[in-house]
Design a protein around this motif. Sequence first.
Motif, PDB file in Angstrom:
ATOM      1  N   ASN A  71       0.820  -1.208   0.000  1.00 52.62           N
ATOM      2  CA  ASN A  71       0.000   0.000   0.000  1.00 52.62           C
ATOM      3  C   ASN A  71       0.851   1.255   0.000  1.00 52.62           C
ATOM      4  N   ASN A  89       0.257   3.217  -3.235  1.00 54.27           N
ATOM      5  CA  ASN A  89      -0.733   4.258  -2.980  1.00 54.27           C
ATOM      6  C   ASN A  89      -0.194   5.449  -2.205  1.00 54.27           C
ATOM      7  N   CYS A 108     -11.231  -1.509   4.984  1.00 55.48           N
ATOM      8  CA  CYS A 108     -10.150  -1.919   5.869  1.00 55.48           C
ATOM      9  C   CYS A 108     -10.015  -0.941   7.032  1.00 55.48           C
ATOM     10  N   TYR A 109     -10.054   0.333   6.736  1.00 57.61           N
ATOM     11  CA  TYR A 109      -9.878   1.368   7.750  1.00 57.61           C
ATOM     12  C   TYR A 109     -11.013   1.337   8.773  1.00 57.61           C
ATOM     13  N   LEU A 138      -3.290   5.387   8.176  1.00 57.71           N
ATOM     14  CA  LEU A 138      -3.410   3.951   7.956  1.00 57.71           C
ATOM     15  C   LEU A 138      -2.190   3.201   8.457  1.00 57.71           C
ATOM     16  N   ARG A 159      -9.853   0.063   0.706  1.00 52.21           N
ATOM     17  CA  ARG A 159      -9.087   0.749   1.743  1.00 52.21           C
ATOM     18  C   ARG A 159     -10.012   1.340   2.803  1.00 52.21           C
ATOM     19  N   SER A 198      -6.605  -3.288  -1.379  1.00 49.21           N
ATOM     20  CA  SER A 198      -6.398  -1.848  -1.514  1.00 49.21           C
ATOM     21  C   SER A 198      -5.165  -1.555  -2.353  1.00 49.21           C
ATOM     22  N   GLY A 258      -6.334   1.709  -3.717  1.00 54.99           N
ATOM     23  CA  GLY A 258      -7.115   2.161  -2.568  1.00 54.99           C
ATOM     24  C   GLY A 258      -8.565   1.782  -2.724  1.00 54.99           C
ATOM     25  N   LEU A 311      -6.861  -4.886   3.006  1.00 52.53           N
ATOM     26  CA  LEU A 311      -5.616  -4.135   2.937  1.00 52.53           C
ATOM     27  C   LEU A 311      -4.826  -4.536   1.694  1.00 52.53           C
ATOM     28  N   TRP A 330      -1.731   7.478   3.364  1.00 55.08           N
ATOM     29  CA  TRP A 330      -3.165   7.799   3.360  1.00 55.08           C
ATOM     30  C   TRP A 330      -3.668   7.842   4.797  1.00 55.08           C
TER      31      TRP A 330
END
Length: 369
Positions: free
Chosen positions: A208, A212, A344-345, A218, A341, A332, A337, A329, A215
């Motif tokens: 990630n 990505n 997951c968050y 995370l 994502r 993502s 993402g 995750l 973010w």
Amino acid sequence: MTEHRIADPLTETWTPPTFSAGKVPQVVPGKSNNQEIEGDFPFDQTIIDQLPTGTQIHSSDRYGASAWTVTARITTTAADGEAKSYFLKCAEDAQGKAMLEGEFNSMCELYKTAPAFVPKPYTWGKVNVSNPNTYYFLYNFIEITNQNPDPVQLCTKLVGMHQASVSPNGMFGFQVNTCQGNLAQQMAWNPSWVSYYTQLVRGAMRLNTVINGKWKNLDQCVDRLISHVIPQVLGPLESEGRSVKPCLIHDDLWDGNIGTDFETGEIYVFDASVHYAHNEMEIAMWRGKFNKVVSSKVYLNSYLSRMGISEPAEQFDDRNRIYSVYHTLHESACHNGSSFREECYENLNYLLNRYAPFPEGECGVEDEW
């Protein structure tokens, strides 16, 4: 399955592919017993030569949908006169090699353990084209209906596979790093389930970050999950005399990778990214919001009624949630993402608030749960 709000209304919601995004290999079309092969997918002689002796190939046509490969249906007549079809996948470059080598090894491992649950895999390798390097995977073609899989049959077969499987060395992991989506998972053999699961999560977080970028918080949430939550949620599985059996799991068992044979009514699974893991990790995939069918509690209940729940049973839902954190995750990273994502968050927030809230003043998590 509890629904949580999506934190970012601008997040792109992932939807399954409706076509094959890969490129048809630019090969010189081969011949079958000196006869031309019909269709819009040129069939490489390298693959033709891998088919059983006496096979007559009639056509090779694009078929199906895939996010990272291009796929085709191969119609043939076997040496005994029986009509037979094959399914072909092709993908490019090092990433394509990793995906198809992993899937071939995965399907072979599943077929060895549960041959009535997966189409028979035949071969994989490199086609005769050098720019770009292109790889293939060939297995039995099964025509699939549009009906939802019968939960009793699906879960009976799945439980049977989990119970029959035996890790070759008694550890968690697999002989190659298989790809869930288009990215490899970190599957080096590990004797401890807690350590192995942590290894998987760290690998997904690294992907990630590389793909990505940073973010929200995370990375800090994942670090705290590893240091504070995993020991509390997964640690009890390996304490007080308990142990976790390394079970062979499909590992990508969402709606799109399960189908019912049009002719026989038998359920088959596809596109595996197997490893030996805690069996409950398999059904955590069903928690994902991207599922429209197996997210129904009838599938979860059917599985648990046959397999049972690991002790401590009262932590089952939190284990299910923490396993879902890994799946989303990793996805993502595969999908830039997107909604994976966010999901997951949300689950990270829930678990951290329940087991290890950030101290006041530290980079905390949302508390609107």
